[in-house]
Design a protein around this motif. Structure first.
Motif, PDB file in Angstrom:
ATOM      1  N   LEU A 550      39.021  36.125  37.069  1.00  0.00           N
ATOM      2  CA  LEU A 550      39.323  37.488  36.640  1.00  0.00           C
ATOM      3  C   LEU A 550      38.003  38.107  36.185  1.00  0.00           C
ATOM      4  N   LEU A 551      37.377  38.858  37.072  1.00  0.00           N
ATOM      5  CA  LEU A 551      36.033  39.365  36.808  1.00  0.00           C
ATOM      6  C   LEU A 551      36.074  40.793  36.277  1.00  0.00           C
ATOM      7  N   ALA A 552      35.249  41.056  35.276  1.00  0.00           N
ATOM      8  CA  ALA A 552      35.163  42.404  34.703  1.00  0.00           C
ATOM      9  C   ALA A 552      34.031  43.157  35.393  1.00  0.00           C
ATOM     10  N   ILE A 553      34.374  44.240  36.104  1.00  0.00           N
ATOM     11  CA  ILE A 553      33.386  44.984  36.873  1.00  0.00           C
ATOM     12  C   ILE A 553      33.259  46.408  36.316  1.00  0.00           C
ATOM     13  N   GLU A 554      32.084  46.727  35.824  1.00  0.00           N
ATOM     14  CA  GLU A 554      31.832  48.039  35.224  1.00  0.00           C
ATOM     15  C   GLU A 554      32.029  49.172  36.231  1.00  0.00           C
TER      16      GLU A 554
END
Length: 681
Positions: A550-554
């Motif tokens: 679960l990657l947090a992408i700005e």
């Protein structure tokens, strides 16, 4: 046959206190004919899976343990007291109990050190063998304080709690206080009928490595070697002694302390289970999951706008993928990912369209996991899942950085707090940082170490390159080493600590979702305000836990803000999913290199490539991402691609049969899919 077993040993996963590299240890044990060995790192179990695998690979019996920190009072009291206690796993129950003990020590008892109290030890003692540890053990500490009666009562308590599984530890390390403690411990053992055991509290492999250990402690405590008040071992005897060395000197008088190491080792029979996965089943059975995924994928395909003449191709591909997914037992994996992505979309959490090899799955496209048609872009499913190369599926799921935590909290609520957790990562001393740390330890001026560090070229750690390779590759660095003895010393010492484990943190996106309590499989640790496994990504998968990314992408956050702005002030019906992929204004912007804030396209090097290439179709953007890598850049492939696109170089195909495969990339092999198709053709 083993004549002695090391049961008290610290690898480099004792975080800048142990200087024992696990691979080197395995080689050494093999050379010295020691068939069994324990790992007892300080306070945690970070390295136990790597230790277990390496020992097994070399025909050595691994014994899993930990040198724990204990407190005489309550673990909840914030008192800076801690003693040592060695615990070794006898069996599966012992491993589960040790896992709980070290977890509670971190989550409840941490105060300078992760401490466990006697309440915890009473509760989780089954399946564990306890050794009284070194001079910092509770019994030894009481003896040194002159409180011998209390030491005896404490020994009796441990004997009762561990019920035939408690041993009094003796060491022969050249420290005067140790021999005083040994004498009293022997007396207590005789009076209370507690057996003795010989250990050497190993912190490095060879005697000559004592200095390396000394340097590591200086790095850890931020001291210099000439600081008289620094923490230091007072002898160089804490190495992995051979059986012959252990049976000499002091232990000639206590042969039972040596033979008890064999007895303990024989009692420790814990093994990690491999080849199984603790994955929640989405339904009553995996068969029900397989049926569900088939129905949902078919429904999803029916909603896609597939031309009539292509429907058979899509149907065949879908069935092909479903057969593989079901055969490999990954139906539930797909359904879990489908579930949390659907929840995210329903709750206004922006989700990425999909990337990585997972985008090659038509089933994922039909279920809404990805938003890319793999057939349209000629993506091969076997890049993601291949029955001939059994590995877990691994979707990289991008979420808006502002709302990613909402998805994690949903998973915790859906599966339970005990079944969901983050994953640890470890920081290692690499060449540049090792040089700067050693410079400080040696008392060199900061700029001097920085100048040497700046000369270290890019190293490929995956291929085993290190600081010695850097000296060979970089002439200026080699010249300095050859001409300046102080630099030679700096680089030599930096080489000796390079690769040591420095610290732990949390994986950027890795999340475990398990069908059984995670704590039954792996101990946990607080890190960066969350709870994470004490094993890294590879090790959690090795013991059967399944990782989800679960990657947090700005960028998704920026896009979402832009969409909300457009809907509010420009067009309330705006739908980003309906934006065309052939807008000439966008390609003109890319061709000018105006890409600040655009994920994967904003670096100066990428901007230069875009200006030279002048992309005019979506396929060019795909190619740019594949080409912007060291191999194509250094090998001239990028220039060749650009020249052929703009007609400055003739397009050639090695064989006529490859034209259909390589046409869109101007006769140049750019993608793995092309390699696979070429091999097939």
């Amino acid at each position: 046959m083993s004549r002695f077993v090391h049961l008290h040993l610290h690898t480099n996963y004792s975080l800048l206190d142990g200087a024992i590299n696990i691979k080197e240890l395995a080689r050494y044990l093999k050379e010295t004919d020691m068939k069994k060995c324990a790992i007892t790192d300080h306070g945690a179990m970070f390295g136990v899976v790597k230790f277990y695998k390496e020992m097994k690979h070399n025909g050595i019996k691994p014994i899993i343990g930990c040198e724990c920190y204990t407190t005489k009072g309550s673990r909840f009291e914030r008192v800076a007291d801690s003693n040592h206690l060695v615990l070794l796993c006898q069996d599966k129950e012992g491993y589960k109990n040790l896992s709980r003990l070290v977890t509670h020590a971190y989550t409840e008892g941490f105060y300078y050190k992760p401490r466990m109290d006697k309440e915890l030890l009473e509760k989780y003692s089954k399946g564990l063998i306890a050794l009284s540890a070194c001079l910092k053990g509770e019994i030894a500490s009481l003896i040194l304080e002159g409180r011998e009666e209390e030491a005896k009562k404490t020994a009796k308590w441990y004997k009762d709690v561990f019920d035939g599984r408690f041993y009094l530890e003796l060491q022969d390390n050249g420290i005067d206080e140790q021999y005083l403690v040994n004498e009293k411990i022997v007396q207590i053992g005789m009076e209370l009928d507690i057996p003795l055991v010989a250990t050497n509290d190993c912190h490095y492999i060879n005697k000559k490595d004592a200095f390396v250990q000394d340097v590591l402690v200086c790095v850890s405590t931020k001291k210099t070697l000439d600081d008289p008040n620094r923490m230091k071992m007072s002898t160089n005897e804490f190495y992995v002694k051979t059986a012959d060395e252990m049976m000499q000197g002091f232990f000639k008088e206590y042969p039972q302390a040596i033979s008890n190491t064999l007895k303990i080792a024989d009692q420790c029979e814990f093994s990690f289970k491999t080849g199984i996965h603790y994955l929640p089943v989405m339904g009553k059975t995996e068969n029900e999951s397989a049926s569900t995924i088939e129905k949902e994928a078919q429904k999803g395909l029916e909603k896609k706008d597939i031309p009539l003449e292509k429907q058979k191709e899509y149907q065949d591909r879908l069935q092909h993928e479903l057969d593989i997914i079901q055969k490999m037992g990954y139906s539930s994996y797909y359904l879990i990912v489908t579930d949390f992505i659907a929840w995210a979309r329903q709750n206004s959490v922006p989700v990425g369209p999909g990337r990585g090899s997972g985008a090659a799955s038509l089933v994922a496209y039909c279920l809404g996991i990805t938003n890319l048609d793999p057939i349209k872009y000629d993506l091969i499913f076997e890049r993601f899942l291949n029955p001939e190369r059994v590995s877990l599926p691994d979707f990289d799921i991008d979420f808006c950085s502002r709302k990613r935590e909402d998805v994690y909290n949903y998973l915790v609520g859906r599966y339970g707090q005990d079944y969901v957790t983050r994953i640890a990562t470890f920081g290692f001393l690499k060449a540049k940082s090792a040089i700067k740390d050693i410079g400080r330890v040696l008392g060199y001026p900061v700029q001097k170490a920085q100048d040497v560090s700046n000369l270290v070229p890019l190293l490929d750690y995956d291929k085993g390159e290190n600081l010695k390779d850097a000296v060979e590759k970089e002439p200026a660095l080699r010249r300095l080493v050859n001409e300046d003895p102080s630099i030679a010393k700096l680089v030599e010492l930096a080489s000796s600590i390079e690769g040591s484990v420095r610290n732990y943190g949390v994986h950027a996106g890795g999340v475990i979702i398990s069908s059984i309590p995670v704590l039954d499989i792996v101990p946990l640790i607080p890190a960066d305000d969350v709870i994470a496994t004490q094993f890294d990504m590879k090790d959690v998968e090795e013991v059967g836990l399944v990782k989800f990314d679960l990657l947090a992408i700005e960028t998704l956050t920026i896009i979402d803000d832009a969409v909300q702005y457009i809907k509010r002030f420009k067009d309330p019906n705006f739908d980003i999913e309906k934006m065309p992929l052939d807008d000439p204004n966008i390609f003109q912007m890319l061709a000018h290199g105006d890409t600040i804030g655009i994920f994967q396209l904003e670096s100066p090097g990428m901007q230069k490539l875009l200006r030279n290439l002048k992309p005019d179709c979506f396929e060019d953007i795909i190619a740019v991402n594949a080409l912007y890598r060291p191999g194509p850049l250094e090998g001239g492939m990028v220039d060749q691609f650009i020249n052929r696109k703009h007609g400055r170089e003739e397009i050639e195909y090695p064989f006529k049969e490859l034209e259909s495969i390589l046409k869109e990339t101007y006769g140049i092999i750019v993608y793995q899919e092309q390699v696979q198709r070429i091999a097939s053709t």
